[in-house]
Design a protein around this motif. Structure first.
Motif, short mmCIF file in Angstrom:
data_model
loop_
_atom_site.label_atom_id
_atom_site.label_comp_id
_atom_site.label_asym_id
_atom_site.label_seq_id
_atom_site.Cartn_x
_atom_site.Cartn_y
_atom_site.Cartn_z
N GLY A 1 -23.63 -6.11 5.23
CA GLY A 1 -22.60 -6.26 6.30
C GLY A 1 -22.64 -7.65 6.98
O GLY A 1 -21.74 -8.51 7.38
N GLU A 2 -23.86 -7.73 7.52
CA GLU A 2 -24.26 -9.00 8.59
C GLU A 2 -23.91 -9.74 7.62
O GLU A 2 -23.08 -10.63 7.77
N ARG A 3 -23.92 -10.33 6.17
CA ARG A 3 -23.59 -11.38 5.79
C ARG A 3 -22.45 -11.99 5.08
O ARG A 3 -22.07 -13.02 5.75
N SER A 4 -21.89 -10.82 5.27
CA SER A 4 -20.26 -10.77 5.21
C SER A 4 -19.41 -10.98 5.96
O SER A 4 -18.70 -12.06 6.36
N GLU A 5 -20.16 -10.55 7.38
CA GLU A 5 -18.91 -11.42 8.87
C GLU A 5 -19.29 -12.76 8.63
O GLU A 5 -18.87 -13.26 9.36
N ASN A 6 -20.53 -13.59 8.63
CA ASN A 6 -21.03 -14.76 8.86
C ASN A 6 -20.36 -15.36 7.73
O ASN A 6 -19.30 -16.28 7.87
N ARG A 7 -19.51 -15.02 6.26
CA ARG A 7 -18.69 -15.24 5.63
C ARG A 7 -17.64 -15.70 6.32
O ARG A 7 -17.06 -16.16 6.23
N ASP A 8 -16.85 -14.11 6.66
CA ASP A 8 -15.92 -14.53 7.54
C ASP A 8 -15.42 -14.96 8.59
O ASP A 8 -14.01 -16.03 8.64
N ARG A 9 -16.16 -15.34 9.66
CA ARG A 9 -16.48 -16.43 10.64
C ARG A 9 -16.01 -17.51 9.80
O ARG A 9 -14.58 -18.57 10.37
N LEU A 10 -16.73 -18.02 8.92
CA LEU A 10 -16.35 -19.07 8.75
C LEU A 10 -14.84 -19.71 7.88
O LEU A 10 -14.69 -20.71 8.39
N ASP A 11 -14.42 -18.46 7.34
CA ASP A 11 -13.42 -18.80 6.41
C ASP A 11 -12.45 -18.64 7.74
O ASP A 11 -11.13 -19.72 7.44
N PHE A 12 -12.82 -18.27 8.75
CA PHE A 12 -11.37 -17.79 9.31
C PHE A 12 -11.80 -18.99 10.66
O PHE A 12 -10.61 -19.73 10.70
N GLN A 13 -13.10 -19.88 10.45
CA GLN A 13 -12.68 -21.41 10.72
C GLN A 13 -11.83 -21.82 10.50
O GLN A 13 -10.73 -23.14 10.83
N ARG A 14 -11.88 -22.31 9.45
CA ARG A 14 -10.96 -23.13 7.94
C ARG A 14 -10.02 -22.81 8.62
O ARG A 14 -9.42 -23.67 8.84
N TRP A 15 -9.33 -21.43 8.91
CA TRP A 15 -7.75 -21.32 8.84
C TRP A 15 -7.54 -21.94 9.96
O TRP A 15 -6.52 -22.14 10.06
#
Lengths: 557, 199
Positions: A292-306
């Protein structure tokens, strides 16, 4: 005993159907004839099939023998429908056909009685009740590497009887029985039903709620029946290890009697040996919380890109308006983000509810599930082309027409961008609201609807998708795009040409105020959510739309 | 001789009788012909359909066959099987028609047609049994499916246009038709004890 239809190969059966339908290709017809010469079975079944076809045809053919017709119980059953009055829109059909058509349409026609401006082409045959295939759905996926050549899936995909293979990563499978499986690759799981699966390889954690008690998981030489809560299974090279994490299971290994295992009990399951009790707690089973935690970090980066993409898009001079529906979920205001900022174009959300967007924890979207839900906007000005793009998650196409972006009065030059209930995208511009539409006395005025092929069905419910439609008078072309790929292009003919375009009062996600002289309330709300919409005053090229899709997508999609 | 045969039942067929010119024995012969033909017309139609690609072809050959049967009716020995005799004529007429129509890509090659006809003649009785079984299958079918079939098989209904107008693809319409037809075939075969059927 003569051969049966099902003893033919699928190829042969298809030949027969294509021959009956007159659609068989020359080469297939040649092949069929060659096969007929050598196969008495095929000849026999084909004669029987053609005879069946003849019976069906002659039973429906009024010019057949009256005596045979009267004798046919089949027609007696259907005939009463003939008393329904005949609508004039099927000229040239004989009475019985009309009866059948009327009977056929009856069910669906009633559904549309509340619809607005019914016209002949808007009736449809309800071919069958929609159904979805499958008995399980993919929950979350973490770093999954799909095995080469195997099927790849996304979160939310439906799974049926199939072999689910991953080379690495962790996947969650939710069975419709209520059982949940977390599986870590490399793994190969053969899904049998909502109540049964076979693990050929991999590490699995099963959670079985009371409602799914009795769920059966098989290892190559073992059958495990869950009697409640949670257990783990690892299978590698035919050898297994099963362990109860909580609750109770029943294990049948090879031809041995059944064993009951309680919490912390473990068995080692030899491929060719008896099950041996072993110490529990030595194997780590896949656990979603670790991921879960790893995935949240990944989401955050992806969202920042958007967000970076959003900020650069907002400055695009070709934009008329740009909404992302997420600025502040607590106010009904839907800001227009174009730079320089023009608050006149801000929208107002009515009954549309803030819900999770494409990055669930990070971005919200608006849901138009309630019939009155909408975002109202007022966009003045004249334009010479339109490009509409949106990120949309459709839950179902409940309405006859499901609105994306609709000009209020549908007056001359105004657009309607929507999806018909058969999944076709529609873009239309009113060409002349003072002139009747040929053949459609009740229609709003002279216009043409440009349809895409069906691009949505219930199996895609809940999936985020990028939709775009371009109205390009200069190139005389209307095109539709799904996820960056063009799915249709249709010429604008002279009669329907218009290049003075307007929007004025309009709505996102619904169509609330149809006609000036008609207060009828059309319900066209989209049962789904939207988390981004951009309207351009120019026709974007196919390449630009593909780029826009790539830049604005989330990596989950 | 008027040639409008069986377009609306046996009443109409009687009109082919040249009026007031037949002797009593000819009159009898005519009545026998009409009753034989009326009785066997559906079987004959199924037989011809198994040899030719479309309904139009089938109807044309059926009509031609009827004319020939009437012409040769005095050669028919009532002690023998009328249907077999009629099939032999229909087989010949189909072959003649095939030669005329051979340009059409869906017309069987001569050897295939002959084989289908010769074996078909031997199967007339099973066709009757199957026909009865099919009626039972149709009765057992859900109303909605039956209506769909009626619609799909009604002459003059342009499936493609109608499906398109109705907003459904012609492909899905044909898919459904195909599935229902196969389902009926299975049902019919199971009722007539064809191999592979469920007990």
């Amino acid at each position: 005993m003569s051969p049966s239809f099902n003893q033919l190969s699928e190829e042969e059966r298809n030949w027969l159907d294509d021959y009956l339908g007159g659609t068989i290709s020359v080469s297939d017809f040649d092949a069929l004839q060659d096969r007929l010469l050598e196969s008495p079975e095929l000849r026999c079944v084909m004669r029987r099939y053609l005879s069946l076809d003849t019976t069906l045809q002659s039973e429906c053919n009024e010019s057949g023998f009256a005596s045979e017709m009267a004798a046919s119980p089949w027609l007696r059953v259907v005939k009463p429908a003939a008393s329904f009055s005949k609508p004039a829109r099927f000229p040239g059909m004989i009475r019985l056909a009309t009866a059948a058509v009327v009977a056929f349409f009856l069910g669906t026609a009633a559904m549309h009685l509340n619809g607005l401006k019914k016209s002949a082409s808007d009736d449809r045959v309800e071919l069958e009740e929609p159904s979805a295939q499958g008995f399980a759905v993919i929950g979350r996926l973490f770093d999954v590497d799909w095995k080469d050549g195997g099927a790849t899936h996304r979160e939310g995909d439906m799974l049926g009887a199939e072999v689910f293979r991953i080379a690495a990563g962790v996947a969650e499978i939710q069975f419709f029985s209520g059982a949940k499986m977390v599986v870590e690759g490399p793994a190969e799981i053969s899904l049998k039903s909502a109540w049964e699966a076979l693990c050929n390889e991999g590490s699995v954690r099963m959670k079985v709620p009371p409602a799914a008690r009795g769920f059966k998981l098989q290892a190559p030489s073992t059958e495990i029946i869950d009697l409640g809560t949670e257990f783990g299974l690892v299978v590698k090279d035919g050898e297994g290890h099963v362990e109860v994490i909580d609750g109770e299971i029943e294990v049948r290994h090879r031809r041995e009697g059944e064993k009951r295992l309680l919490k912390n009990d473990a068995l080692s399951l030899g491929a060719n040996a008896a099950a041996v009790e072993t110490a529990g707690g030595q194997v780590v089973f896949p656990d979603l919380t670790r991921y879960g935690e790893r995935s949240e970090n990944r989401d955050r980066l992806d969202f920042q890109r958007w967000r970076n993409h959003r900020d650069s898009l907002a400055a695009d001079e070709r934009l008329i308006a740009y909404y992302t529906f997420d600025e502040d979920a607590s106010t009904p205001l839907v800001p227009n983000l174009t730079i320089p900022r023009n608050t006149e174009l801000d929208g107002a959300a009515i009954l549309a509810e803030p819900v999770a967007g494409r990055w669930p924890a990070l971005k919200s979207a608006l849901e138009f599930r309630r019939p009155g839900a909408r975002v109202r906007v007022n966009i003045p000005g004249e334009f010479s082309a339109f490009t509409f793009t949106a990120w949309v998650r459709i839950d179902s196409l409940d309405r006859w027409y499901n609105a994306l972006f609709m000009g209020d009065g549908y007056e001359t030059g105004e657009p309607h961008w929507q999806i018909r209930d058969d999944g076709k995208m529609m873009l239309s511009i009113m060409v002349d609201d003072s002139r009747p539409n040929p053949g459609r006395a009740n229609d709003a005025g002279f216009h043409r609807v440009y349809f895409s092929p069906p691009m949505w069905d219930l199996s895609m419910s809940g999936e985020w998708m990028h939709l775009a439609s371009v109205y390009d008078p200069a190139m005389r072309m209307v095109s539709h795009f799904v996820n960056g790929a063009q799915i249709s292009g249709q010429e604008i003919e002279d009669d329907f040409f218009i290049d003075t375009l307007r929007i004025g009062n309009a709505e996102v996600g619904n169509w609330g105020q149809p006609f000036r002289e008609d207060s009828t309330f059309a319900i066209r709300n989209l049962n789904g959510r939207m988390d981004e919409m951009a309207i351009f005053k120019e026709a974007l090229s196919a390449a630009e739309i593909a780029r826009l899709f790539e830049a604005s997508r989330s990596d989950r999609r | 001789m008027p040639l409008v045969f069986f377009s609306n039942g046996s009443d109409r067929m009687k009109r082919m009788k040249p009026e007031a010119t037949l002797s009593n024995s000819e009159d009898d012969r005519y009545e026998t012909f009409v009753s034989c033909f009326a009785h066997h017309e559906p079987d004959l139609r199924r037989f011809i359909r198994s040899l030719l690609p479309t309904w139009t072809d089938t109807d044309e050959v059926l009509q031609q066959t009827a004319i020939v049967i009437w012409r040769k009716f005095d050669q028919y020995d009532p002690a023998t099987n009328f249907m077999k005799w009629a099939c032999v004529i229909a087989r010949f007429e189909s072959l003649a028609y095939r030669r005329k129509m051979a340009r059409d890509r869906l017309v069987f090659r001569e050897d295939v047609l002959e084989l289908m006809a010769d074996e078909g003649i031997e199967e007339i009785d099973s066709r009757r049994t199957e026909h009865e079984a099919l009626e039972a299958c149709l009765l057992a079918m859900p109303e909605k499916q039956r209506q769909f079939l009626t619609l799909a098989y009604t002459p003059g209904v342009k499936v493609k246009e109608m499906a398109e107008e109705a907003g459904s693809s012609a492909a899905s319409f044909y898919m459904r038709l195909k599935r229902l037809r196969r389902q009926l075939m299975e049902c019919m075969e199971s009722k007539t004890n064809t191999a592979g059927a469920m007990p």
